[in-house]
Design an enzyme around this catalytic site. Structure first.
Site, PDB file in Angstrom:
ATOM      1  N   GLU A   1      12.026  -5.943   1.689  1.00  0.00           N
ATOM      2  CA  GLU A   1      11.337  -7.132   1.164  1.00  0.00           C
ATOM      3  C   GLU A   1      11.307  -7.153  -0.359  1.00  0.00           C
ATOM      4  OE1 GLU A   1       7.488  -7.668   2.979  1.00  0.00           O
ATOM      5  OE2 GLU A   1       6.975  -9.300   1.619  1.00  0.00           O
TER       6      GLU A   1
ATOM      7  N   ASP B   1       7.603   9.079  10.733  1.00  0.00           N
ATOM      8  CA  ASP B   1       7.525   8.212  11.899  1.00  0.00           C
ATOM      9  C   ASP B   1       6.684   6.973  11.572  1.00  0.00           C
ATOM     10  OD1 ASP B   1       6.801   7.040  14.337  1.00  0.00           O
ATOM     11  OD2 ASP B   1       6.807   8.938  15.409  1.00  0.00           O
TER      12      ASP B   1
ATOM     13  N   HIS C   1       6.808 -13.869  -5.622  1.00  0.00           N
ATOM     14  CA  HIS C   1       7.625 -13.510  -4.478  1.00  0.00           C
ATOM     15  C   HIS C   1       8.947 -14.265  -4.480  1.00  0.00           C
ATOM     16  CE1 HIS C   1       7.070 -11.382  -0.712  1.00  0.00           C
ATOM     17  NE2 HIS C   1       7.821 -12.285  -0.134  1.00  0.00           N
TER      18      HIS C   1
ATOM     19  N   LYS D   1      -1.321  -5.766   6.340  1.00  0.00           N
ATOM     20  CA  LYS D   1       0.155  -5.773   6.279  1.00  0.00           C
ATOM     21  C   LYS D   1       0.584  -5.482   4.844  1.00  0.00           C
ATOM     22  CE  LYS D   1       4.481  -7.522   5.949  1.00  0.00           C
ATOM     23  NZ  LYS D   1       5.245  -7.733   4.711  1.00  0.00           N
TER      24      LYS D   1
HETATM   25  P1  NAD Z   1       8.687  19.653  14.601  1.00  0.00           P
HETATM   26  O1  NAD Z   1       8.255  20.054  15.947  1.00  0.00           O
HETATM   27  O2  NAD Z   1      10.083  19.184  14.413  1.00  0.00           O
HETATM   28  O3  NAD Z   1       8.438  20.827  13.548  1.00  0.00           O
HETATM   29  C1  NAD Z   1       7.208  21.439  13.372  1.00  0.00           C
HETATM   30  C2  NAD Z   1       7.411  22.928  13.405  1.00  0.00           C
HETATM   31  O4  NAD Z   1       7.820  23.396  12.120  1.00  0.00           O
HETATM   32  C3  NAD Z   1       6.127  23.673  13.705  1.00  0.00           C
HETATM   33  O5  NAD Z   1       6.018  23.855  15.089  1.00  0.00           O
HETATM   34  C4  NAD Z   1       6.258  24.977  12.945  1.00  0.00           C
HETATM   35  O6  NAD Z   1       6.665  26.035  13.793  1.00  0.00           O
HETATM   36  C5  NAD Z   1       7.381  24.739  11.935  1.00  0.00           C
HETATM   37  N1  NAD Z   1       6.906  24.893  10.538  1.00  0.00           N
HETATM   38  C6  NAD Z   1       7.516  25.637   9.570  1.00  0.00           C
HETATM   39  N2  NAD Z   1       6.854  25.554   8.412  1.00  0.00           N
HETATM   40  C7  NAD Z   1       5.786  24.764   8.620  1.00  0.00           C
HETATM   41  C8  NAD Z   1       4.720  24.269   7.801  1.00  0.00           C
HETATM   42  N3  NAD Z   1       4.612  24.595   6.509  1.00  0.00           N
HETATM   43  N4  NAD Z   1       3.825  23.430   8.333  1.00  0.00           N
HETATM   44  C9  NAD Z   1       3.924  23.063   9.621  1.00  0.00           C
HETATM   45  N5  NAD Z   1       4.891  23.496  10.469  1.00  0.00           N
HETATM   46  C10 NAD Z   1       5.829  24.318   9.968  1.00  0.00           C
HETATM   47  O7  NAD Z   1       7.775  18.477  13.972  1.00  0.00           O
HETATM   48  P2  NAD Z   1       6.473  17.707  14.385  1.00  0.00           P
HETATM   49  O8  NAD Z   1       5.874  17.305  13.080  1.00  0.00           O
HETATM   50  O9  NAD Z   1       5.608  18.430  15.364  1.00  0.00           O
HETATM   51  O10 NAD Z   1       7.031  16.425  15.131  1.00  0.00           O
HETATM   52  C11 NAD Z   1       7.385  15.268  14.460  1.00  0.00           C
HETATM   53  C12 NAD Z   1       8.309  14.431  15.309  1.00  0.00           C
HETATM   54  O11 NAD Z   1       7.708  14.141  16.570  1.00  0.00           O
HETATM   55  C13 NAD Z   1       8.590  13.099  14.680  1.00  0.00           C
HETATM   56  O12 NAD Z   1       9.992  12.899  14.661  1.00  0.00           O
HETATM   57  C14 NAD Z   1       7.941  12.105  15.624  1.00  0.00           C
HETATM   58  O13 NAD Z   1       8.638  10.873  15.633  1.00  0.00           O
HETATM   59  C15 NAD Z   1       8.027  12.806  16.935  1.00  0.00           C
HETATM   60  N6  NAD Z   1       7.117  12.407  18.022  1.00  0.00           N
HETATM   61  C16 NAD Z   1       6.085  11.542  17.824  1.00  0.00           C
HETATM   62  C17 NAD Z   1       5.236  11.211  18.871  1.00  0.00           C
HETATM   63  C18 NAD Z   1       4.069  10.312  18.599  1.00  0.00           C
HETATM   64  O14 NAD Z   1       3.742  10.063  17.453  1.00  0.00           O
HETATM   65  N7  NAD Z   1       3.387   9.791  19.607  1.00  0.00           N
HETATM   66  C19 NAD Z   1       5.442  11.777  20.127  1.00  0.00           C
HETATM   67  C20 NAD Z   1       6.504  12.682  20.289  1.00  0.00           C
HETATM   68  C21 NAD Z   1       7.328  12.996  19.230  1.00  0.00           C
END
Ligand code: NAD
Length: 426
Positions: free
Chosen positions: A84, A278, A376, A262
């Protein structure tokens, strides 16, 4: 297009090239279109094929920089990915206005996520609550066994809460597992934990567990930020009066509050995309939070300070990560973190909240003064000229004429182009 048929079995199993070839047969791409699909930008074929399913190419959007941001006394250049026009300029302007009184002040954002476990078919809910409390230590320990790295870094599951819900299918007990996910967005982290502890919870509760999933209403991860916007730079008392009236309008009316929010999300989502986070999680969380009182309300608040300046505050849940998901895999998202010069998810959320507030003030200021269209549409006029098929070397000229005549429309752009090409006096 007679072969056009959406029932394609095994599309998933094909390579990107073969998927394109198949599509090409159905859709009859021309050479330019094939080239467009073949251009994967900064992704390799094997990399992009693992992000989502049925990949056929890559999709680009512009990335711009919002300037002038000072947050907690630190300067930030904020990359924004958005389609946008005028959003980036508006954020930069509002940040400049806030700078005069010290910029934005953001609070620390805890990185605590909630995972919900839904227990049904319970007979004596009070007894189950007691049992869960008695087994708390074992449940948390077992949850943390799934992510030793997170625990080692200082995060992990640290508590749970229990809520009772009355539903048409009977009473349910909802366990909210609380997990410090540190620098991750955390959905995968907490989903894995919730799934792994559910059999144990089912056993001790005697109930039946269905859902085990993150809640995107991240009420323990709320970013709070405020700033003072200088009255003169905003345009004077009349403009501030207009902003306060706009705010009251949003407080009283969900139709207005939706558009108000928004505007806030224009900023927050542009940064969410830029960092590979996300967007749906952020949007759904923000809007649910806005409706928590029972009435959908603005995510910002406004008042005047004793000097007549505008004080703006924002409160919004932000499950943003700098690790996990796509954040570290996307080369541009990594570069964005470098431009931002941030090291934690906490800091990213603070920046996002400031950006949301700036965006909101800029929009309200425009609405309360010249109206949103003027600023805009000036930017938009170029897009309209392009849409009208104006050649590249004439776009600026035609766009200026559209603005001058206050007729920013495709049909008028075509007319102006024709008249210019016929050397008519305009
Ligand atoms: P992930 O599982 O890919 O990674 C997280 C992992 O990174 C942790 O388990 C940890 O072991 C490791 N890690 C290393 N250094 C870290 C630090 N400093 N801090 C935290 N963790 C560290 O990521 P996630 O954040 O659990 O998942 C994000 C993804 O899940 C997004 O792509 C999202 O779209 C998706 N998702 C979203 C939903 C929802 O929002 N309802 C549902 C399912 C999946």
């Amino acid at each position: 297009m007679s072969e056009y048929n959406s029932e394609i079995s095994g599309f998933y199993n094909l390579s990107i090239k073969k998927r394109r070839k198949l599509l090409s047969k159905l859709i009859k791409f021309n050479e330019d279109e094939i080239k467009l699909l073949e251009n994967l930008g900064y992704f390799s074929e094997s990399q992009i094929d693992t992000f989502i399913e049925n990949v056929i190419g890559s999709y680009q959007l512009p990335i711009g920089i919002a300037c002038n941001f000072k947050i907690n006394n630190k300067d930030y250049l904020i990359p924004m990915v958005i389609e946008e026009p005028s959003v980036v300029a508006a954020a930069s302007n509002a940040a400049k206005i806030a700078r005069k009184h010290g910029g934005f002040h953001s609070e620390n954002v805890q990185s605590v996520m909630i995972s919900q476990i839904q227990i049904t078919n319970l007979k004596k809910i009070e007894d189950v609550k007691k049992k869960l409390e008695e087994h708390k230590e074992t449940i948390l320990k077992s949850a943390n066994e799934n992510d030793p790295l997170l625990v080692e870094l200082g995060g992990g599951a640290f508590d749970f809460e229990v809520r009772e819900l009355k539903t048409r299918k009977g009473d349910m007990l909802i366990v909210h597992l609380l997990v410090d996910v540190l620098d991750a967005m955390g959905a995968n982290v907490v989903n894995t934990m919730a799934e792994s502890i559910s059999p144990y919870i089912e056993e001790i509760s005697g109930g039946k567990i269905y859902l085990r999933i993150v809640s995107n209403l991240a009420t323990y991860r709320v970013a709070k930020c405020e700033a003072t916007f200088d009255k003169d730079l905003l345009g004077g008392r009349e403009v501030i009066e207009g902003i306060l009236n706009a705010y009251e309008f949003a407080l009283a009316d969900p139709y207005r509050a939706t558009t108000h929010n928004k505007g806030i999300m224009n900023g927050i989502i542009a940064l969410t995309i830029a960092t590979g986070n996300d967007t749906r999680a952020i949007e759904s969380g923000a809007h649910a939070y806005a409706a928590l009182s029972g009435q959908y309300s603005p995510l910002t608040k406004f008042e005047i300070d004793s000097d007549g300046n505008l004080v703006g505050k924002i409160e919004v849940p932000l499950a943003l990560g700098i690790i996990g998901g796509m954040t570290k895999l996307h080369p541009m998202a990594r570069l964005v973190l470098k431009i931002l010069n941030i090291k934690t998810a906490n800091e990213l959320s603070q920046v996002a909240a400031a950006l949301g507030l700036a965006q909101n003030v800029a929009a309200l200021r425009a609405l309360a003064s010249e109206g949103i269209q003027e600023g805009h549409m000036v930017l938009h006029s170029r897009n309209i000229a392009k849409l009208a098929g104006v050649p590249e070397n004439m776009i600026e000229k035609v766009a200026n004429k559209l603005v001058q005549d206050k007729k920013i429309r495709v049909d008028y752009a075509k007319e102006i182009l024709r008249r210019m090409q016929n050397n008519e006096n305009l």
